[in-house]
Design a protein around this motif. Structure first.
Motif, PDB file in Angstrom:
ATOM      1  N   UNK A 207     -52.725 -11.939  13.648  1.00 15.18           N
ATOM      2  CA  UNK A 207     -52.293 -10.988  12.612  1.00 15.18           C
ATOM      3  C   UNK A 207     -50.865 -11.275  12.147  1.00 15.18           C
ATOM      4  N   UNK A 208     -49.976 -11.615  13.073  1.00 16.32           N
ATOM      5  CA  UNK A 208     -48.592 -11.942  12.693  1.00 16.32           C
ATOM      6  C   UNK A 208     -48.525 -13.249  11.904  1.00 16.32           C
ATOM      7  N   UNK A 209     -49.371 -14.217  12.299  1.00 13.89           N
ATOM      8  CA  UNK A 209     -49.407 -15.505  11.582  1.00 13.89           C
ATOM      9  C   UNK A 209     -49.942 -15.320  10.163  1.00 13.89           C
ATOM     10  N   UNK A 210     -50.813 -14.304   9.974  1.00 10.21           N
ATOM     11  CA  UNK A 210     -51.411 -14.055   8.655  1.00 10.21           C
ATOM     12  C   UNK A 210     -50.550 -13.115   7.804  1.00 10.21           C
ATOM     13  N   UNK A 211     -49.549 -12.487   8.428  1.00 10.68           N
ATOM     14  CA  UNK A 211     -48.710 -11.517   7.709  1.00 10.68           C
ATOM     15  C   UNK A 211     -47.237 -11.853   7.911  1.00 10.68           C
ATOM     16  N   UNK A 212     -46.728 -12.864   7.186  1.00  8.97           N
ATOM     17  CA  UNK A 212     -45.351 -13.346   7.407  1.00  8.97           C
ATOM     18  C   UNK A 212     -44.276 -12.285   7.228  1.00  8.97           C
ATOM     19  N   UNK A 213     -44.501 -11.303   6.348  1.00  4.55           N
ATOM     20  CA  UNK A 213     -43.458 -10.286   6.129  1.00  4.55           C
ATOM     21  C   UNK A 213     -43.264  -9.451   7.399  1.00  4.55           C
ATOM     22  N   UNK A 214     -44.367  -9.097   8.066  1.00 12.79           N
ATOM     23  CA  UNK A 214     -44.260  -8.352   9.317  1.00 12.79           C
ATOM     24  C   UNK A 214     -43.670  -9.220  10.420  1.00 12.79           C
ATOM     25  N   UNK A 215     -44.028 -10.481  10.406  1.00  8.67           N
ATOM     26  CA  UNK A 215     -43.478 -11.407  11.398  1.00  8.67           C
ATOM     27  C   UNK A 215     -41.951 -11.442  11.282  1.00  8.67           C
TER      28      UNK A 215
ATOM     29  N   UNK B  16     -55.668  -8.630  28.194  1.00  6.19           N
ATOM     30  CA  UNK B  16     -54.305  -8.849  27.669  1.00  6.19           C
ATOM     31  C   UNK B  16     -54.234 -10.147  26.871  1.00  6.19           C
ATOM     32  N   UNK B  17     -54.936 -11.181  27.340  1.00  7.24           N
ATOM     33  CA  UNK B  17     -54.965 -12.455  26.602  1.00  7.24           C
ATOM     34  C   UNK B  17     -55.559 -12.241  25.209  1.00  7.24           C
ATOM     35  N   UNK B  18     -56.601 -11.408  25.121  1.00  8.37           N
ATOM     36  CA  UNK B  18     -57.229 -11.134  23.819  1.00  8.37           C
ATOM     37  C   UNK B  18     -56.304 -10.319  22.925  1.00  8.37           C
ATOM     38  N   UNK B  19     -55.622  -9.326  23.513  1.00 10.92           N
ATOM     39  CA  UNK B  19     -54.648  -8.549  22.730  1.00 10.92           C
ATOM     40  C   UNK B  19     -53.587  -9.480  22.139  1.00 10.92           C
ATOM     41  N   UNK B  20     -53.070 -10.398  22.958  1.00  9.00           N
ATOM     42  CA  UNK B  20     -52.037 -11.340  22.495  1.00  9.00           C
ATOM     43  C   UNK B  20     -52.579 -12.279  21.428  1.00  9.00           C
ATOM     44  N   UNK B  21     -53.810 -12.767  21.623  1.00  2.00           N
ATOM     45  CA  UNK B  21     -54.407 -13.721  20.676  1.00  2.00           C
ATOM     46  C   UNK B  21     -54.610 -13.071  19.307  1.00  2.00           C
ATOM     47  N   UNK B  22     -55.207 -11.859  19.296  1.00  2.50           N
ATOM     48  CA  UNK B  22     -55.432 -11.172  18.012  1.00  2.50           C
ATOM     49  C   UNK B  22     -54.099 -10.816  17.346  1.00  2.50           C
ATOM     50  N   UNK B  23     -53.101 -10.415  18.144  1.00  2.00           N
ATOM     51  CA  UNK B  23     -51.794 -10.041  17.562  1.00  2.00           C
ATOM     52  C   UNK B  23     -51.114 -11.266  16.952  1.00  2.00           C
ATOM     53  N   UNK B  24     -51.206 -12.418  17.628  1.00  4.12           N
ATOM     54  CA  UNK B  24     -50.643 -13.663  17.073  1.00  4.12           C
ATOM     55  C   UNK B  24     -51.330 -14.029  15.757  1.00  4.12           C
TER      56      UNK B  24
ATOM     57  N   UNK C 114     -62.612 -16.866  10.919  1.00  3.92           N
ATOM     58  CA  UNK C 114     -62.552 -15.496  11.439  1.00  3.92           C
ATOM     59  C   UNK C 114     -63.943 -15.049  11.873  1.00  3.92           C
ATOM     60  N   UNK C 115     -64.153 -14.900  13.188  1.00  2.00           N
ATOM     61  CA  UNK C 115     -65.480 -14.519  13.691  1.00  2.00           C
ATOM     62  C   UNK C 115     -65.359 -13.767  15.014  1.00  2.00           C
TER      63      UNK C 115
ATOM     64  N   UNK D  57     -64.034  -8.260  23.124  1.00  2.00           N
ATOM     65  CA  UNK D  57     -64.095  -8.830  21.768  1.00  2.00           C
ATOM     66  C   UNK D  57     -63.260 -10.095  21.659  1.00  2.00           C
ATOM     67  N   UNK D  58     -63.922 -11.213  21.433  1.00  2.00           N
ATOM     68  CA  UNK D  58     -63.265 -12.520  21.412  1.00  2.00           C
ATOM     69  C   UNK D  58     -63.381 -13.162  20.025  1.00  2.00           C
ATOM     70  N   UNK D  59     -62.445 -14.079  19.678  1.00  2.00           N
ATOM     71  CA  UNK D  59     -62.624 -14.884  18.461  1.00  2.00           C
ATOM     72  C   UNK D  59     -63.582 -16.030  18.786  1.00  2.00           C
ATOM     73  N   UNK D  60     -64.747 -16.057  18.132  1.00  2.00           N
ATOM     74  CA  UNK D  60     -65.808 -17.001  18.493  1.00  2.00           C
ATOM     75  C   UNK D  60     -65.344 -18.455  18.465  1.00  2.00           C
TER      76      UNK D  60
END
Length: 407
Positions: A234-242, A224-232, A385-386, A393-396
């Motif tokens: 993606x939202x930080x990189x896509x301001x219109x969706x945010x 769940x922590x990874x789901x939240x991290x990746x979603x944050x 991005x890694x 699956x983690x962000x390195x």
């Protein structure tokens, strides 16, 4: 065998769930980490364990966890606001999400204080990394019994995790024995202990209870922590969706934390979470082994064959998802053109699907809705991005984002 044919995947996961499961090698690889808990059990053992733990993640029991999730998130928001007040703007959001989900699983499933939960969470994280390394070690028969530095380190960490878990278990048993409580509690640990005390119940022992605790401690916070991290990210990189998600959260919740009933109305947030799970599924591979000969479509699967379902490859298949398969496009989940259980399998499928799926999604929606209504976030120029697979699956290099409080 690597299986990518979606109809056959559905057939394997639904029709043959009892005669396929986790191989001896997988069980050995995670023996010191999560033992023989639900994730690694097979056959009758799996059925019995699933039957005991499933009620902890259903109906009113599930709804009762929402208050814990809201309170823990409020504490995190307060700590973020304090750090912003003293001039900090950049945050490695993955660390905060890992702490938050570990806090929530400690309180909802084990009702222990966070300090003990924090120690278990830290030790299991180190154990996970060590156990993931074992697949890269040159292995020869009997090497796992040698007193090498690697084996000693794993054994020592495992003993410390079990010592902490035994303290939590013992305090429950003491409360019942001295009459302070009439039951072991109605959380997951309480359910397991109550089951063990039933007359004639020989299927549960203390080791299995500890393995179950480790399984849910890991599965209940790490994925769940990874789901939240990746979603944050993606939202930080896509301001219109945010902006779109924030507007809907404001409209539905009116500035207050979301209630359980309001979560189903957060349709845009649901689409964003699904797209995040498609792009970065925490479990990038589902390994199974055939315990009997299986006829799968036109294929004959002999007993003992390992079958790999490459979730990441299926989630990035152009034929299923279109030419924009590698792009963030939550709109694809606005239509029902995909098929859960075949094309979209972040929580596996069939009888052996993730027992905590509803818990994880409720938790993710509550946390993201509360964060998006308090802060605006943008990706930091320091973010690299890694994505890397270490069992999950983690962000390195972590996910660095800038947070700005919303008035």
């Amino acid at each position: 065998m690597c299986l990518t044919e979606t109809e056959l995947i559905k057939e394997l996961l639904s029709k043959y769930s009892t005669i396929s499961g986790k191989s001896w090698l997988q069980q050995q690889g995670s023996k010191h980490f999560i033992g023989r808990g639900l994730l690694m059990a097979n056959g009758d053992d799996w059925y019995h364990q699933r039957h005991i733990v499933a009620p902890a993640f259903m109906g009113d029991k599930l709804k009762s966890y929402a208050g814990y999730m809201v309170n823990c998130t409020k504490e995190m928001v307060t700590s973020l606001e304090k750090e912003i007040e003293i001039g900090r703007t950049e945050f490695e959001i993955g660390e905060y999400m890992a702490r938050l989900t570990a806090d929530i699983i400690s309180r909802t499933e084990f009702d222990s204080n966070y300090e003990k939960g924090k120690q278990i969470f830290h030790l299991l994280t180190v154990l996970q990394q060590l156990c993931a390394q074992s697949s890269r070690h040159l292995c020869f028969p009997g090497s796992r019994f040698l007193p090498s530095k690697y084996n000693r380190e794993i054994k020592s960490l495992k003993m410390e995790v079990e010592r902490l878990l035994m303290e939590i278990i013992q305090s429950r048993k003491d409360c019942v024995e001295i009459g302070r409580s009439s039951s072991y509690g109605n959380d997951l640990l309480g359910m397991l202990l109550n089951e063990m005390q039933k007359k004639g119940s020989s299927n549960l022992n203390l080791q299995l209870i500890m393995d179950e605790c480790k399984t849910f401690f890991f599965a209940g916070h790490d994925t769940t922590a990874l789901l939240l991290t990746w979603t944050m990210m993606l939202l930080a990189s896509n301001p219109s969706w945010q902006q779109k998600v924030r507007a809907q959260v404001k409209e539905v919740c009116g500035g207050a934390p979301p209630s359980v009933e309001q979560l189903s109305k957060l349709t845009l947030l649901n689409m964003v979470i699904n797209e995040s799970l498609r792009l970065y599924p925490p479990a990038s591979l589902l390994p199974r082994m055939a315990f009997e000969d299986i006829k799968l479509g036109d294929l004959h699967i002999p007993k003992g064959l390992s079958i790999w379902i490459p979730v990441l490859a299926i989630h990035h298949n152009e034929e299923i998802w279109g030419k924009d398969v590698n792009e963030f496009n939550p709109d694809r989940f606005g239509s029902k053109s995909f098929a859960p259980g075949r094309h979209f399998i972040p929580f596996a499928a069939g009888p052996r699907n993730c027992v905590g799926q509803a818990f994880a999604l409720m938790e993710a929606k509550i946390i993201l809705a509360m964060l998006i209504s308090k802060f605006s976030f943008t990706i930091s120029e320091n973010y690299r991005h890694a994505p890397v697979v270490v069992l999950t699956m983690k962000p390195k290099y972590g996910v660095q984002i800038h947070l700005t409080p919303l008035d």
